[in-house]
Design a protein around this motif. Structure first.
Motif, PDB file in Angstrom:
ATOM      1  N   LEU A  23      80.141  63.158  29.578  1.00  0.00           N
ATOM      2  CA  LEU A  23      80.511  64.017  28.521  1.00  0.00           C
ATOM      3  C   LEU A  23      81.181  63.258  27.588  1.00  0.00           C
ATOM      4  N   GLU A  26      78.739  61.454  25.023  1.00  0.00           N
ATOM      5  CA  GLU A  26      77.890  62.156  24.082  1.00  0.00           C
ATOM      6  C   GLU A  26      78.238  61.609  22.614  1.00  0.00           C
ATOM      7  N   THR A 155      75.694  73.208  34.021  1.00  0.00           N
ATOM      8  CA  THR A 155      75.643  72.620  32.584  1.00  0.00           C
ATOM      9  C   THR A 155      77.254  72.786  31.817  1.00  0.00           C
ATOM     10  N   ASN A 156      77.573  71.974  30.936  1.00  0.00           N
ATOM     11  CA  ASN A 156      78.886  72.040  30.548  1.00  0.00           C
ATOM     12  C   ASN A 156      78.890  72.999  29.275  1.00  0.00           C
ATOM     13  N   ALA A 157      77.892  74.011  29.171  1.00  0.00           N
ATOM     14  CA  ALA A 157      77.730  74.827  27.737  1.00  0.00           C
ATOM     15  C   ALA A 157      77.593  76.331  28.081  1.00  0.00           C
ATOM     16  N   VAL A 196      75.859  66.979  29.006  1.00  0.00           N
ATOM     17  CA  VAL A 196      76.026  68.491  28.958  1.00  0.00           C
ATOM     18  C   VAL A 196      75.129  69.131  30.181  1.00  0.00           C
ATOM     19  N   HIS A 222      72.698  64.188  25.457  1.00  0.00           N
ATOM     20  CA  HIS A 222      72.239  65.630  25.011  1.00  0.00           C
ATOM     21  C   HIS A 222      72.061  65.726  23.634  1.00  0.00           C
TER      22      HIS A 222
END
Length: 269
Positions: A23, A26, A155-157, A196, A222
């Motif tokens: 992360l 990014e 996912t981290n979203a 992500v 991402h």
């Protein structure tokens, strides 16, 4: 591009979201876009298009401004790229998918040709589902870091999705068979260093109903995937495939161009 699966790799229990180290990576997204200028002469050697229309869908909480660089590149390769024209992508709220269908129909009617769909992250979900519903209007689908093959927790979203859309992502995904491939040539561009989306969640499994599916690995973040020169080349290469009753679909091959051959990781490693 062939891809080999085993139970552990496809079991959702073994598909956690990327950890904090990925992360944090990014933050390299601006440098990926910065690489476009020195890479531009090479990017101009990508296959040239035939002028057909390409609709580009942005990612979650993003709008058409984020896809301008990619669309300008596609314009330089002789395509007619369009944004999705619906402001920020806050999820498939009421009317969003219907408006996207009308845009696809209008683009096909205006050109008299099938339309290609390119989607970044959540935008790739739209592209895939539109192609499933209106395959006679779609030439091909290309997705960038799109999480269609894993659970929402890969996912981290997903929390951002629920906050932005006001919908439960669990209930939302029950309405669609997201892992199923569209019935048109379909390419998933993914990165193992995606911070992500778990990269395995972007892998298209072989489809009996559609042998023209593939996965292309790039080295990208991402947030930077839609701005990354190697991803741009791959998109242009896939859009440039010959089309028509006598055309023979060919899987992606790493370009034999100085400076590019080693950019794409070995798919057989």
């Amino acid at each position: 591009m062939p891809f080999f699966f085993n139970r552990k790799e496809t079991d959702p229990a073994h598909m956690p979201a990327p950890g904090l180290p990925l992360l944090a990576l990014e933050l390299r997204a601006p440098w990926e876009f910065g690489a476009v200028l020195p890479a531009w002469p090479v990017l101009q050697r990508a296959p040239k298009g035939d002028g057909h229309t390409v609709i580009v869908f942005p990612g979650l909480t993003a709008g058409d401004a984020t896809t301008v660089p990619l669309r300008r590149y596609l314009d330089s390769r002789n395509y007619h790229p369009l944004g999705w024209g619906q402001g920020l992508n806050l999820g498939p709220r009421d009317g969003v998918l219907e408006t996207a269908k009308r845009q696809l129909q209008a683009a096909a009617d205006a050109s008299g040709k099938k339309v290609s769909l390119v989607g970044w992250s959540l935008g790739g979900i739209y592209a895939r589902e539109l192609a499933k519903e209106l395959p006679d209007l779609v030439r091909c689908v290309v997705t960038l870091g799109t999480p269609f093959a894993g659970p929402h927790t890969s996912t981290n979203a997903w929390r951002i999705y629920q906050f932005a859309s006001g919908r439960s992502i669990e209930r939302e995904t029950e309405n669609y068979d997201l892992p199923a491939a569209p019935p048109v040539p379909t390419t998933s561009i993914y990165s193992r260093s995606d911070g992500v989306v778990a990269w395995r969640g972007s892998i298209q499994a072989p489809a009996d109903h559609n042998p023209h599916t593939e996965n292309i690995e790039v080295v990208a973040s991402h947030f930077g995937m839609g701005l990354n020169p190697s991803a741009w080349w791959a998109v242009a290469d896939r859009l440039g495939q010959p089309h028509g009753p006598d055309a023979v679909w060919q899987p992606f091959r790493r370009p034999m161009v100085r400076g590019l051959h080693l950019v794409y990781p070995d798919p057989h490693r």
